[in-house]
Design a protein around this motif. Structure first.
Motif, PDB file in Angstrom:
ATOM      1  N   PHE A   1      -7.518  14.215 -18.737  1.00  0.00           N
ATOM      2  CA  PHE A   1      -8.505  14.547 -17.718  1.00  0.00           C
ATOM      3  C   PHE A   1      -8.990  13.267 -17.025  1.00  0.00           C
ATOM      4  CE2 PHE A   1     -10.333  14.402 -21.982  1.00  0.00           C
ATOM      5  CZ  PHE A   1     -11.206  13.348 -21.862  1.00  0.00           C
ATOM      6  N   ARG A   2      -9.770  13.430 -15.969  1.00  0.00           N
ATOM      7  CA  ARG A   2     -10.401  12.303 -15.294  1.00  0.00           C
ATOM      8  C   ARG A   2     -11.907  12.348 -15.520  1.00  0.00           C
ATOM      9  NH1 ARG A   2      -6.896  13.115  -9.798  1.00  0.00           N
ATOM     10  NH2 ARG A   2      -4.914  12.371 -10.643  1.00  0.00           N
ATOM     11  N   VAL A   3     -12.549  11.220 -15.329  1.00  0.00           N
ATOM     12  CA  VAL A   3     -13.976  11.102 -15.594  1.00  0.00           C
ATOM     13  C   VAL A   3     -14.689  10.663 -14.321  1.00  0.00           C
ATOM     14  CG1 VAL A   3     -15.764   9.992 -16.979  1.00  0.00           C
ATOM     15  CG2 VAL A   3     -13.535  10.500 -18.009  1.00  0.00           C
TER      16      VAL A   3
ATOM     17  N   VAL B   1     -24.792  14.538  -8.047  1.00  0.00           N
ATOM     18  CA  VAL B   1     -23.365  14.831  -7.979  1.00  0.00           C
ATOM     19  C   VAL B   1     -23.005  15.144  -6.532  1.00  0.00           C
ATOM     20  CG1 VAL B   1     -21.500  16.316  -8.782  1.00  0.00           C
ATOM     21  CG2 VAL B   1     -23.373  15.725 -10.329  1.00  0.00           C
ATOM     22  N   TYR B   2     -22.135  14.335  -5.954  1.00  0.00           N
ATOM     23  CA  TYR B   2     -21.675  14.554  -4.580  1.00  0.00           C
ATOM     24  C   TYR B   2     -20.323  15.266  -4.615  1.00  0.00           C
ATOM     25  CZ  TYR B   2     -25.343  11.254  -3.329  1.00  0.00           C
ATOM     26  OH  TYR B   2     -26.561  10.635  -3.175  1.00  0.00           O
ATOM     27  N   ARG B   3     -20.266  16.408  -3.965  1.00  0.00           N
ATOM     28  CA  ARG B   3     -19.068  17.237  -4.033  1.00  0.00           C
ATOM     29  C   ARG B   3     -17.850  16.527  -3.453  1.00  0.00           C
ATOM     30  NH1 ARG B   3     -19.558  23.262  -1.822  1.00  0.00           N
ATOM     31  NH2 ARG B   3     -21.048  23.242  -3.559  1.00  0.00           N
ATOM     32  N   ASN B   4     -18.034  15.790  -2.353  1.00  0.00           N
ATOM     33  CA  ASN B   4     -16.881  15.120  -1.739  1.00  0.00           C
ATOM     34  C   ASN B   4     -16.301  14.052  -2.657  1.00  0.00           C
ATOM     35  OD1 ASN B   4     -19.157  13.528  -1.460  1.00  0.00           O
ATOM     36  ND2 ASN B   4     -18.472  12.596   0.457  1.00  0.00           N
ATOM     37  N   ALA B   5     -17.165  13.385  -3.449  1.00  0.00           N
ATOM     38  CA  ALA B   5     -16.671  12.385  -4.388  1.00  0.00           C
ATOM     39  C   ALA B   5     -15.829  13.041  -5.477  1.00  0.00           C
ATOM     40  CB  ALA B   5     -17.836  11.621  -5.005  1.00  0.00           C
TER      41      ALA B   5
ATOM     42  N   ASP C   1     -12.437  14.118  -3.877  1.00  0.00           N
ATOM     43  CA  ASP C   1     -11.571  12.954  -3.659  1.00  0.00           C
ATOM     44  C   ASP C   1     -10.937  12.487  -4.960  1.00  0.00           C
ATOM     45  OD1 ASP C   1     -12.186  13.031  -1.000  1.00  0.00           O
ATOM     46  OD2 ASP C   1     -13.684  11.426  -1.080  1.00  0.00           O
ATOM     47  N   LEU C   2     -11.728  12.478  -6.038  1.00  0.00           N
ATOM     48  CA  LEU C   2     -11.210  12.026  -7.325  1.00  0.00           C
ATOM     49  C   LEU C   2     -10.180  12.985  -7.885  1.00  0.00           C
ATOM     50  CD1 LEU C   2     -11.372  10.193  -9.893  1.00  0.00           C
ATOM     51  CD2 LEU C   2     -13.189  11.722 -10.698  1.00  0.00           C
ATOM     52  N   MET C   3     -10.445  14.272  -7.775  1.00  0.00           N
ATOM     53  CA  MET C   3      -9.616  15.256  -8.454  1.00  0.00           C
ATOM     54  C   MET C   3      -8.401  15.701  -7.658  1.00  0.00           C
ATOM     55  SD  MET C   3     -11.172  15.285 -11.197  1.00  0.00           S
ATOM     56  CE  MET C   3     -10.113  16.474 -11.966  1.00  0.00           C
ATOM     57  N   THR C   4      -8.277  15.254  -6.403  1.00  0.00           N
ATOM     58  CA  THR C   4      -7.126  15.668  -5.585  1.00  0.00           C
ATOM     59  C   THR C   4      -6.318  14.468  -5.095  1.00  0.00           C
ATOM     60  OG1 THR C   4      -8.515  15.718  -3.587  1.00  0.00           O
ATOM     61  CG2 THR C   4      -8.300  17.776  -4.825  1.00  0.00           C
ATOM     62  N   LYS C   5      -6.399  13.343  -5.806  1.00  0.00           N
ATOM     63  CA  LYS C   5      -5.662  12.146  -5.369  1.00  0.00           C
ATOM     64  C   LYS C   5      -4.169  12.415  -5.298  1.00  0.00           C
ATOM     65  CE  LYS C   5      -7.228   9.350  -8.489  1.00  0.00           C
ATOM     66  NZ  LYS C   5      -7.460   8.103  -9.281  1.00  0.00           N
ATOM     67  N   GLU C   6      -3.601  12.938  -6.361  1.00  0.00           N
ATOM     68  CA  GLU C   6      -2.167  13.190  -6.388  1.00  0.00           C
ATOM     69  C   GLU C   6      -1.790  14.312  -5.429  1.00  0.00           C
ATOM     70  OE1 GLU C   6      -1.007  13.942 -10.382  1.00  0.00           O
ATOM     71  OE2 GLU C   6      -1.735  12.011 -11.143  1.00  0.00           O
ATOM     72  N   ALA C   7      -2.637  15.321  -5.317  1.00  0.00           N
ATOM     73  CA  ALA C   7      -2.360  16.427  -4.393  1.00  0.00           C
ATOM     74  C   ALA C   7      -2.344  15.932  -2.952  1.00  0.00           C
ATOM     75  CB  ALA C   7      -3.392  17.533  -4.568  1.00  0.00           C
TER      76      ALA C   7
ATOM     77  N   GLY D   1      -3.959  24.426   3.732  1.00  0.00           N
ATOM     78  CA  GLY D   1      -4.982  25.024   2.890  1.00  0.00           C
ATOM     79  C   GLY D   1      -5.662  24.012   1.986  1.00  0.00           C
ATOM     80  N   PRO D   2      -6.627  24.468   1.184  1.00  0.00           N
ATOM     81  CA  PRO D   2      -7.361  23.575   0.286  1.00  0.00           C
ATOM     82  C   PRO D   2      -6.455  23.024  -0.818  1.00  0.00           C
ATOM     83  CG  PRO D   2      -7.901  25.867  -0.172  1.00  0.00           C
ATOM     84  CD  PRO D   2      -7.081  25.860   1.081  1.00  0.00           C
ATOM     85  N   LEU D   3      -6.750  21.806  -1.231  1.00  0.00           N
ATOM     86  CA  LEU D   3      -5.947  21.155  -2.259  1.00  0.00           C
ATOM     87  C   LEU D   3      -6.432  21.566  -3.644  1.00  0.00           C
ATOM     88  CD1 LEU D   3      -5.788  17.546  -0.758  1.00  0.00           C
ATOM     89  CD2 LEU D   3      -4.052  19.339  -0.605  1.00  0.00           C
ATOM     90  N   GLU D   4      -5.489  21.749  -4.545  1.00  0.00           N
ATOM     91  CA  GLU D   4      -5.833  22.071  -5.922  1.00  0.00           C
ATOM     92  C   GLU D   4      -6.094  20.791  -6.705  1.00  0.00           C
ATOM     93  OE1 GLU D   4      -2.858  24.449  -7.716  1.00  0.00           O
ATOM     94  OE2 GLU D   4      -3.184  26.183  -6.405  1.00  0.00           O
ATOM     95  N   TRP D   5      -6.919  20.910  -7.738  1.00  0.00           N
ATOM     96  CA  TRP D   5      -7.200  19.758  -8.591  1.00  0.00           C
ATOM     97  C   TRP D   5      -5.952  19.344  -9.360  1.00  0.00           C
ATOM     98  CZ3 TRP D   5     -12.637  19.850 -11.302  1.00  0.00           C
ATOM     99  CH2 TRP D   5     -13.627  19.889 -10.307  1.00  0.00           C
ATOM    100  N   ASP D   6      -5.837  18.045  -9.589  1.00  0.00           N
ATOM    101  CA  ASP D   6      -4.684  17.528 -10.323  1.00  0.00           C
ATOM    102  C   ASP D   6      -4.793  17.786 -11.824  1.00  0.00           C
ATOM    103  OD1 ASP D   6      -3.843  16.454  -7.873  1.00  0.00           O
ATOM    104  OD2 ASP D   6      -4.960  14.602  -8.228  1.00  0.00           O
ATOM    105  N   CYS D   7      -6.017  17.782 -12.340  1.00  0.00           N
ATOM    106  CA  CYS D   7      -6.219  17.903 -13.785  1.00  0.00           C
ATOM    107  C   CYS D   7      -7.654  18.331 -14.049  1.00  0.00           C
ATOM    108  CB  CYS D   7      -5.921  16.567 -14.481  1.00  0.00           C
ATOM    109  SG  CYS D   7      -6.936  15.193 -13.880  1.00  0.00           S
TER     110      CYS D   7
END
Length: 274
Positions: free
Chosen positions: A182-184, A192-196, A199-205, A242-248
């Protein structure tokens, strides 16, 4: 009745029926006892007593140690008196790994089984107090090494915020060896900023999406005329991806002070249920 919540002239907290249960004592007196909230689970204080004790005994426990390999060049071989926050961070992280790789309700049924379990063996290796960046990634030695970036020296007391950033850095380092981790994200100032998060969870996507767009643009043939519909669509491509899915998965850490000089009792129930 206004007198229900008073006794001998003193105000008593109002008991929420969803928070408390009534138990019949040995002297036939009925007493209200709060439910137990533990790591996302709500447990009855009486009926779930053995379930709670069994679950508690299955958790990973990290505490002060003596005579581990020296933290060089400081000559430190024990964290007694200063490592409490780092040990708490280790236990939190170990439980997160347990949920991530197993499940929230997973536990070994016996000591013999735990010694043979690959996950347990891996956790004990990852958290062993040994100066190794490849195997004992979450050792006290590596946590102290990561703390140097935040002007913390071995032997100094870590605050919750610094401990969260150390966890984040070590998990990021571990991801280089184990991609299915997982990522932290550590929130800034309790916000908690949603855009942050996105950005973190869709880097690979995002990288895959950019590669796909570049590939699609290469396949578009050059139009014969500037007013050709192909040219117009190439200049202003529609957003059809469409929207990007989370990487992990995500471990979200929110360092937050709940009180000025001590823990504010007003937050007890909210934190317990979280």
């Amino acid at each position: 009745d206004d007198n229900k919540n008073t006794k001998e002239g003193k105000n008593l907290p109002i008991c929420n029926t969803a928070t408390y249960t009534t138990v019949l004592m040995k002297n036939n007196e009925r007493k209200k006892i709060p439910f137990v909230y533990m790591l996302g689970a709500t447990l009855h204080p009486v009926h779930d007593y053995y379930t709670r004790k069994e679950y508690e005994s299955s958790m990973f426990w990290f505490t002060y140690r003596y005579d581990f390999p020296e933290i060089k060049p400081y000559g430190i071989t024990t964290d007694a008196g200063w490592g409490c926050m780092l040990r708490s961070a280790q236990m939190m992280l170990a439980h997160t790994l347990r949920i991530h790789f197993k499940s929230r309700h997973w536990k070994c049924t016996s000591l013999e089984q735990s010694r043979k379990d690959d996950f347990v063996r891996a956790v004990l290796t990852w958290f062993a107090d040994f100066p190794s960046k490849e195997k004992s990634i979450y050792s006290l030695h590596n946590m102290c090494a990561a703390g140097l970036a935040y002007e913390m020296l071995p032997g100094e007391w870590y605050g919750p915020g610094t401990a969260c950033h150390v966890v984040r850095d070590l998990v990021s380092l571990h991801q280089e060896q184990q991609s299915n981790l997982f990522r932290v994200h550590v929130s800034a100032e309790g916000t908690v900023y949603r855009n942050a998060i996105v950005d973190l969870m869709t880097k690979e996507a995002r990288e895959r999406e950019e590669q796909r767009k570049r590939h699609d643009q290469k396949e578009v043939q050059a139009p014969a005329h500037p007013l050709d519909p192909v040219a117009i669509s190439a200049d202003t491509p529609p957003d059809t991806y469409g929207p990007l899915e989370w990487d992990c998965s995500l471990l979200l850490l929110i360092p937050l002070r709940l009180g000025l000089d001590r823990f504010n009792a007003d937050y007890v129930e909210i934190v317990a249920k979280t």
